[in-house]
Enzyme design. Structure first.
Site, PDB file in Angstrom:
ATOM      1  N   ARG A 113     -66.720   7.036 -52.140  1.00  0.00           N
ATOM      2  CA  ARG A 113     -67.010   7.306 -53.656  1.00  0.00           C
ATOM      3  C   ARG A 113     -65.888   7.246 -54.569  1.00  0.00           C
ATOM      4  O   ARG A 113     -65.643   6.905 -55.468  1.00  0.00           O
ATOM      5  CB  ARG A 113     -68.136   8.267 -53.932  1.00  0.00           C
ATOM      6  CG  ARG A 113     -69.284   8.004 -53.596  1.00  0.00           C
ATOM      7  CD  ARG A 113     -70.417   9.252 -54.295  1.00  0.00           C
ATOM      8  NE  ARG A 113     -71.245   9.411 -53.397  1.00  0.00           N
ATOM      9  CZ  ARG A 113     -72.466  10.228 -54.052  1.00  0.00           C
ATOM     10  NH1 ARG A 113     -72.489  10.642 -55.176  1.00  0.00           N
ATOM     11  NH2 ARG A 113     -73.326  10.785 -52.971  1.00  0.00           N
ATOM     12  N   ARG A 144     -80.304  13.279 -62.674  1.00  0.00           N
ATOM     13  CA  ARG A 144     -80.122  14.561 -63.458  1.00  0.00           C
ATOM     14  C   ARG A 144     -78.591  14.465 -64.110  1.00  0.00           C
ATOM     15  O   ARG A 144     -78.346  14.622 -65.165  1.00  0.00           O
ATOM     16  CB  ARG A 144     -79.961  15.882 -62.754  1.00  0.00           C
ATOM     17  CG  ARG A 144     -79.562  17.064 -63.252  1.00  0.00           C
ATOM     18  CD  ARG A 144     -79.573  18.224 -62.176  1.00  0.00           C
ATOM     19  NE  ARG A 144     -78.502  17.966 -61.115  1.00  0.00           N
ATOM     20  CZ  ARG A 144     -77.302  18.142 -61.279  1.00  0.00           C
ATOM     21  NH1 ARG A 144     -76.858  18.507 -62.462  1.00  0.00           N
ATOM     22  NH2 ARG A 144     -76.450  17.984 -60.217  1.00  0.00           N
ATOM     23  N   ARG A 145     -77.633  14.135 -63.219  1.00  0.00           N
ATOM     24  CA  ARG A 145     -76.112  13.807 -63.912  1.00  0.00           C
ATOM     25  C   ARG A 145     -76.192  12.893 -65.041  1.00  0.00           C
ATOM     26  O   ARG A 145     -75.357  13.047 -66.008  1.00  0.00           O
ATOM     27  CB  ARG A 145     -75.396  13.735 -62.610  1.00  0.00           C
ATOM     28  CG  ARG A 145     -75.046  14.821 -61.878  1.00  0.00           C
ATOM     29  CD  ARG A 145     -74.258  14.593 -60.743  1.00  0.00           C
ATOM     30  NE  ARG A 145     -74.114  15.735 -59.765  1.00  0.00           N
ATOM     31  CZ  ARG A 145     -74.210  15.701 -58.252  1.00  0.00           C
ATOM     32  NH1 ARG A 145     -74.150  14.515 -57.719  1.00  0.00           N
ATOM     33  NH2 ARG A 145     -73.904  16.595 -57.888  1.00  0.00           N
ATOM     34  N   SER A 187     -76.847   9.954 -59.628  1.00  0.00           N
ATOM     35  CA  SER A 187     -77.901  11.099 -59.874  1.00  0.00           C
ATOM     36  C   SER A 187     -78.568  10.921 -61.178  1.00  0.00           C
ATOM     37  O   SER A 187     -78.023  11.005 -62.154  1.00  0.00           O
ATOM     38  CB  SER A 187     -77.274  12.429 -59.736  1.00  0.00           C
ATOM     39  OG  SER A 187     -77.916  13.298 -60.296  1.00  0.00           O
ATOM     40  N   SER A 231     -73.134  12.363 -41.747  1.00  0.00           N
ATOM     41  CA  SER A 231     -72.219  12.101 -42.800  1.00  0.00           C
ATOM     42  C   SER A 231     -70.961  13.220 -42.433  1.00  0.00           C
ATOM     43  O   SER A 231     -71.015  14.054 -41.950  1.00  0.00           O
ATOM     44  CB  SER A 231     -72.521  12.171 -44.292  1.00  0.00           C
ATOM     45  OG  SER A 231     -72.840  13.645 -44.433  1.00  0.00           O
ATOM     46  N   ARG A 256     -77.453  15.220 -40.491  1.00  0.00           N
ATOM     47  CA  ARG A 256     -77.175  13.813 -40.929  1.00  0.00           C
ATOM     48  C   ARG A 256     -75.609  13.588 -40.220  1.00  0.00           C
ATOM     49  O   ARG A 256     -75.074  14.504 -39.841  1.00  0.00           O
ATOM     50  CB  ARG A 256     -77.122  13.571 -42.420  1.00  0.00           C
ATOM     51  CG  ARG A 256     -78.590  13.772 -43.246  1.00  0.00           C
ATOM     52  CD  ARG A 256     -78.163  13.770 -44.828  1.00  0.00           C
ATOM     53  NE  ARG A 256     -77.516  12.716 -45.063  1.00  0.00           N
ATOM     54  CZ  ARG A 256     -77.085  12.364 -46.457  1.00  0.00           C
ATOM     55  NH1 ARG A 256     -77.162  13.304 -47.146  1.00  0.00           N
ATOM     56  NH2 ARG A 256     -76.540  11.338 -46.716  1.00  0.00           N
ATOM     57  N   CYS A 308     -85.801  16.776 -56.433  1.00  0.00           N
ATOM     58  CA  CYS A 308     -84.394  16.619 -56.631  1.00  0.00           C
ATOM     59  C   CYS A 308     -83.975  15.285 -57.027  1.00  0.00           C
ATOM     60  O   CYS A 308     -82.896  14.877 -57.527  1.00  0.00           O
ATOM     61  CB  CYS A 308     -83.700  16.784 -55.338  1.00  0.00           C
ATOM     62  SG  CYS A 308     -84.432  15.483 -53.722  1.00  0.00           S
ATOM     63  N   LYS A 345     -81.174  21.460 -51.426  1.00  0.00           N
ATOM     64  CA  LYS A 345     -81.493  20.713 -52.628  1.00  0.00           C
ATOM     65  C   LYS A 345     -82.308  19.428 -52.161  1.00  0.00           C
ATOM     66  O   LYS A 345     -83.094  18.965 -52.915  1.00  0.00           O
ATOM     67  CB  LYS A 345     -80.344  20.271 -53.331  1.00  0.00           C
ATOM     68  CG  LYS A 345     -79.363  19.400 -52.911  1.00  0.00           C
ATOM     69  CD  LYS A 345     -78.458  19.122 -54.397  1.00  0.00           C
ATOM     70  CE  LYS A 345     -77.580  17.843 -53.684  1.00  0.00           C
ATOM     71  NZ  LYS A 345     -76.546  17.621 -54.719  1.00  0.00           N
ATOM     72  N   ASP A 346     -81.934  18.821 -50.851  1.00  0.00           N
ATOM     73  CA  ASP A 346     -82.894  17.720 -50.267  1.00  0.00           C
ATOM     74  C   ASP A 346     -84.040  18.096 -49.779  1.00  0.00           C
ATOM     75  O   ASP A 346     -84.941  17.190 -49.528  1.00  0.00           O
ATOM     76  CB  ASP A 346     -81.912  16.952 -49.396  1.00  0.00           C
ATOM     77  CG  ASP A 346     -80.700  16.366 -49.964  1.00  0.00           C
ATOM     78  OD1 ASP A 346     -80.505  16.153 -51.031  1.00  0.00           O
ATOM     79  OD2 ASP A 346     -79.703  16.132 -49.048  1.00  0.00           O
ATOM     80  N   ARG A 363     -72.771   4.862 -54.572  1.00  0.00           N
ATOM     81  CA  ARG A 363     -73.571   5.590 -53.625  1.00  0.00           C
ATOM     82  C   ARG A 363     -72.469   5.515 -52.411  1.00  0.00           C
ATOM     83  O   ARG A 363     -71.435   5.078 -52.294  1.00  0.00           O
ATOM     84  CB  ARG A 363     -74.510   4.747 -53.197  1.00  0.00           C
ATOM     85  CG  ARG A 363     -75.839   5.021 -54.330  1.00  0.00           C
ATOM     86  CD  ARG A 363     -77.146   5.640 -53.743  1.00  0.00           C
ATOM     87  NE  ARG A 363     -77.025   6.262 -52.424  1.00  0.00           N
ATOM     88  CZ  ARG A 363     -77.713   5.805 -51.357  1.00  0.00           C
ATOM     89  NH1 ARG A 363     -78.343   4.577 -51.270  1.00  0.00           N
ATOM     90  NH2 ARG A 363     -77.767   6.397 -50.378  1.00  0.00           N
ATOM     91  N   GLY A 364     -72.832   6.488 -51.407  1.00  0.00           N
ATOM     92  CA  GLY A 364     -72.114   6.465 -50.210  1.00  0.00           C
ATOM     93  C   GLY A 364     -71.542   7.947 -50.054  1.00  0.00           C
ATOM     94  O   GLY A 364     -71.800   8.846 -50.779  1.00  0.00           O
ATOM     95  N   ASN A 365     -70.702   8.140 -48.908  1.00  0.00           N
ATOM     96  CA  ASN A 365     -70.118   9.402 -48.656  1.00  0.00           C
ATOM     97  C   ASN A 365     -69.010   9.515 -49.758  1.00  0.00           C
ATOM     98  O   ASN A 365     -68.474   8.845 -50.418  1.00  0.00           O
ATOM     99  CB  ASN A 365     -69.516   9.340 -47.227  1.00  0.00           C
ATOM    100  CG  ASN A 365     -70.493   9.117 -46.065  1.00  0.00           C
ATOM    101  OD1 ASN A 365     -71.752   9.788 -46.326  1.00  0.00           O
ATOM    102  ND2 ASN A 365     -70.106   8.709 -44.936  1.00  0.00           N
ATOM    103  N   VAL A 366     -68.665  11.097 -49.824  1.00  0.00           N
ATOM    104  CA  VAL A 366     -67.684  11.284 -50.835  1.00  0.00           C
ATOM    105  C   VAL A 366     -66.493  10.491 -50.868  1.00  0.00           C
ATOM    106  O   VAL A 366     -65.876  10.041 -51.948  1.00  0.00           O
ATOM    107  CB  VAL A 366     -67.308  13.064 -50.764  1.00  0.00           C
ATOM    108  CG1 VAL A 366     -66.477  13.352 -51.610  1.00  0.00           C
ATOM    109  CG2 VAL A 366     -68.735  13.758 -50.967  1.00  0.00           C
ATOM    110  N   THR A 388     -71.532   7.867 -60.978  1.00  0.00           N
ATOM    111  CA  THR A 388     -72.567   8.635 -60.432  1.00  0.00           C
ATOM    112  C   THR A 388     -73.868   7.797 -60.456  1.00  0.00           C
ATOM    113  O   THR A 388     -74.333   7.197 -61.109  1.00  0.00           O
ATOM    114  CB  THR A 388     -73.052  10.170 -61.496  1.00  0.00           C
ATOM    115  OG1 THR A 388     -73.847  10.906 -60.851  1.00  0.00           O
ATOM    116  CG2 THR A 388     -73.480   9.694 -62.639  1.00  0.00           C
TER     117      THR A 388
END
Length: 309
Positions: A154, A130-131, A128, A13, A11, A241, A85-86, A148-151, A126
């Site tokens: 965020r 799960r989170r 996610s 990112s 990717r 995931c 994990k993806d 959402r988006g890159n770290v 978040t």
């Protein structure tokens, strides 16, 4: 592919590029005669950074991995580097996971306000499932805000919105050199991360298995045993995931310890198990742990989630 050049696809990112740099550093040392070139591939998840993951209506695999896999199968790249994990627990036809590199910190991280200092009614960013579910289970008073988006964006949005923090993978922050943003690394026994979190998925074509020998210096047996158990559990639960399944295995001598949890989306119900087994048979440990969760009611939780999709 020429004899001296290998194309690495990922990717686009900042985090994906950091992961490729991490992947290539030991390879360039081990194989100085080979030229490694990186090619970035725009995925559906990278193009749409606004919609929630649930609103996109796809599995995270199709959002973040499919285009990279397609480029690999078309021969446009020789090796694909993903976040493991993806990737689905069932391999995409004609692909092969060549090696399992050593794992970065597998835990989730809360940026901003430390966990113990979160006030009643805190707002946490978040997207996610799960989170969100695990947070609702541990702190039902806390409100989650989808981001959402890159770290880096965020984190910036979290600050601009005046939120108390953001839940992210610790591995992503550390790989980006942003470990200083971490307020708390979440206890994996209470807040187990996504299966295979922090691990690179190194994918090659099935008919290029000779590349596995070239990549062998990267392989870490302990990480491989751990993620094999985690992904075996996920496969047995027929989860992915995008469902609230958390699991973390750790090697302790010649034994493997696996903690796993399935949490209802609203946080009201959670079933969990902690089991050990020989490190030489991680698949059995993963399957036995999944069965233990199912016997406690995990299927009821997961079926409710499937019915809402």
């Amino acid at each position: 592919m020429s004899e001296t050049t290998l194309l690495i696809g990922s990717r686009g990112s900042h985090l994906a590029k950091a992961m490729v740099r991490e992947f290539l550093a030991p390879l360039r040392t081990a194989h100085p005669h080979i030229t490694f070139k990186q090619r970035t591939i725009m995925t559906s998840g990278d193009k749409d950074r606004v919609s929630s993951l649930q609103a996109l209506g796809k599995s995270l695999t199709s959002i973040f991995a499919t285009q990279v896999e397609e480029a690999l199968l078309r021969g446009e790249v020789d090796i694909a580097v993903h976040s493991l994990k993806d990737l689905p627990t069932t391999p995409t036809p004609r692909t092969f996971l060549a090696v399992t590199p050593v794992r970065e910190d597998p835990r989730d991280a809360l940026t901003g306000t430390p966990w113990e200092g979160l006030p009643a009614g805190a707002r946490i960013a978040t997207s996610s499932a799960r989170r969100i579910a695990q947070l609702a289970h541990l702190r039902p008073d806390v409100t989650t805000v989808p981001i959402r988006g890159n770290v880096p964006p965020r984190l910036r949005t979290t600050r601009e919105m005046g939120l108390h923090g953001c839940l992210l993978a610790s591995s992503g922050l550390r790989r980006l050199g942003m470990g200083g943003e971490i307020g708390t690394d979440m206890d994996p026994d209470l807040y187990p991360p996504s299966p295979a979190q922090g691990v690179l998925g190194v994918q090659i074509r099935e008919d290029d298995r000779h590349l596995a020998d070239l990549l062998a210096p990267l392989h870490d047996p302990a990480t491989h045993a751990a993620v094999t158990a985690e992904r075996a559990l996920l496969a047995e639960l027929h989860g992915g995931c995008s469902v609230p399944v958390g699991a973390l295995a750790t090697v302790e001598g010649d034994r493997l310890r696996l903690v796993a949890q399935v949490t209802a989306l609203d946080g009201t119900t959670a079933v969990r198990t902690t089991r050990t087994g020989p490190a030489t048979d991680p698949v059995d440990l993963g399957k036995r742990s999944a069965i233990a969760l199912l016997e406690q009611g995990a299927e009821h939780i997961l079926s409710q989630i499937r019915d809402t999709k």
